[in-house]
Design a protein around this motif. Structure first.
Motif, short mmCIF file in Angstrom:
data_model
loop_
_atom_site.label_atom_id
_atom_site.label_comp_id
_atom_site.label_asym_id
_atom_site.label_seq_id
_atom_site.Cartn_x
_atom_site.Cartn_y
_atom_site.Cartn_z
N SER A 64 0.82 -1.22 0.00
CA SER A 64 0.00 0.00 0.00
C SER A 64 0.85 1.27 0.00
O SER A 64 0.33 2.36 -0.23
N ASN A 65 2.14 1.12 0.25
CA ASN A 65 3.03 2.29 0.30
C ASN A 65 3.57 2.68 -1.08
O ASN A 65 4.19 3.75 -1.21
N PHE A 66 3.34 1.84 -2.09
CA PHE A 66 3.88 2.12 -3.42
C PHE A 66 2.87 2.90 -4.26
O PHE A 66 1.66 2.68 -4.18
N ASP A 67 3.38 3.81 -5.08
CA ASP A 67 2.51 4.55 -5.99
C ASP A 67 1.96 3.65 -7.08
O ASP A 67 0.79 3.75 -7.46
N ILE A 68 2.82 2.76 -7.60
CA ILE A 68 2.40 1.83 -8.65
C ILE A 68 3.02 0.47 -8.38
O ILE A 68 4.20 0.36 -8.06
N CYS A 69 2.20 -0.58 -8.53
CA CYS A 69 2.69 -1.95 -8.45
C CYS A 69 2.55 -2.59 -9.83
O CYS A 69 1.44 -2.63 -10.39
N PHE A 70 3.64 -3.08 -10.37
CA PHE A 70 3.63 -3.77 -11.66
C PHE A 70 3.69 -5.27 -11.45
O PHE A 70 4.50 -5.76 -10.65
N VAL A 71 2.86 -6.00 -12.18
CA VAL A 71 2.93 -7.47 -12.19
C VAL A 71 3.36 -7.85 -13.60
O VAL A 71 2.58 -7.80 -14.55
N THR A 72 4.63 -8.23 -13.75
CA THR A 72 5.19 -8.45 -15.09
C THR A 72 5.62 -9.90 -15.29
O THR A 72 6.63 -10.18 -15.94
N ILE A 73 4.86 -10.81 -14.70
CA ILE A 73 5.14 -12.24 -14.88
C ILE A 73 4.64 -12.66 -16.25
O ILE A 73 3.48 -12.44 -16.59
N GLY A 74 5.51 -13.27 -17.04
CA GLY A 74 5.13 -13.57 -18.41
C GLY A 74 4.80 -15.02 -18.69
O GLY A 74 4.12 -15.34 -19.66
N ASP A 75 5.27 -15.95 -17.85
CA ASP A 75 5.15 -17.36 -18.19
C ASP A 75 4.16 -18.13 -17.33
O ASP A 75 4.01 -19.34 -17.47
N ASN A 76 3.46 -17.44 -16.43
CA ASN A 76 2.51 -18.13 -15.55
C ASN A 76 1.34 -17.20 -15.28
O ASN A 76 1.36 -16.42 -14.33
N PHE A 77 0.32 -17.31 -16.12
CA PHE A 77 -0.81 -16.40 -15.99
C PHE A 77 -1.56 -16.59 -14.68
O PHE A 77 -2.05 -15.63 -14.09
N GLN A 78 -1.66 -17.82 -14.22
CA GLN A 78 -2.36 -18.08 -12.95
C GLN A 78 -1.70 -17.32 -11.81
O GLN A 78 -2.38 -16.69 -11.00
N SER A 79 -0.38 -17.31 -11.78
CA SER A 79 0.34 -16.57 -10.73
C SER A 79 0.10 -15.07 -10.88
O SER A 79 -0.11 -14.36 -9.90
N SER A 80 0.12 -14.58 -12.12
CA SER A 80 -0.12 -13.17 -12.37
C SER A 80 -1.50 -12.76 -11.88
O SER A 80 -1.67 -11.70 -11.26
N LEU A 81 -2.49 -13.59 -12.14
CA LEU A 81 -3.86 -13.31 -11.72
C LEU A 81 -3.97 -13.30 -10.19
O LEU A 81 -4.60 -12.40 -9.61
N GLU A 82 -3.37 -14.28 -9.55
CA GLU A 82 -3.42 -14.36 -8.10
C GLU A 82 -2.74 -13.15 -7.45
O GLU A 82 -3.26 -12.57 -6.48
#
Length: 216
Positions: A64-82
């Protein structure tokens, strides 16, 4: 300067991290690969080895302290979604997640992503336009239909005024800026006389601008 969290340091995550650092942002990176973290740790503000699909790992980062959180996982969509879903549950202010297909984007947006990016799709589209059109130095897509382009002027414009050529009516474009060497004129006036080596930054429908560029 912003505080940035980047989760998943593959090829795209690495380039994003390096550019964010170059732009003087505070960047924390997280990845499960210890070698990657060790390699990148010297250039970022903070670096952690961890599995961000685990709530306790994300909670320990203080997302919650970050202005922006990037999720840039490319090979595991399930992990990216979670991870995207967990970030919002834990109070992340703004989450940008990477997708490779439209169906992935839909699920990410439904599960908390504030924005979805398609780096491969966007790069392919940009490359296709740049290679299909002559004389396009750069462009930024605003919508699927409209873009901002940087192109040279037609030689026939030299010595004529902006009003005299009437580019808006004839070419269906709006000239935002005119550049000539180190001289930059934003929102040029109607009586501006085009000079040799002028470069224009224009807004218009991509097809209209490409049509013009191919005539130069």
């Amino acid at each position: 300067m912003k505080s940035i969290l980047i989760i998943g340091i593959g090829a795209f995550g690495r380039h994003l991290t390096e550019k964010m650092v170059d732009l003087k942002n505070d960047v924390m990176i997280v990845d499960r690969n210890e070698t990657i973290i060790d390699d990148m740790s010297t250039i970022v503000t903070d670096a952690h080895i961890g599995d961000c699909t685990k709530e306790e790992v994300l909670r320990s980062l203080g997302v919650s302290n970050f202005d922006i959180c990037f999720v840039t996982i490319g090979d595991n969509f399930q992990s990216s979604l979670e991870i995207t879903s967990l970030l919002k549950e834990l109070g992340a202010k703004y989450v940008i997640s990477k997708a490779s297909r439209d169906i992935q984007a839909k699920f990410l947006l439904r599960n908390g992503a504030d924005e979805v990016i398609y780096p491969d799709k966007d790069m392919a589209k940009k490359l296709a336009i740049r290679c299909s059109a002559e004389n396009v130095f750069d462009f930024i897509e605003i919508t699927p239909e409209y873009s901002i382009f940087e192109i040279p002027i037609m030689k026939s414009w030299i010595g004529s005024s902006l009003q005299g050529i009437d580019v808006r009516k004839k070419y269906h474009i709006n000239i935002l800026t005119i550049k000539n060497g180190n001289n930059i004129m934003a929102v040029p006036k109607a009586d501006y006389i085009f000079k040799e080596k002028d470069i224009i930054i224009v807004l218009g429908k991509s097809n209209d601008v490409i049509r013009l560029a191919n005539q130069i």
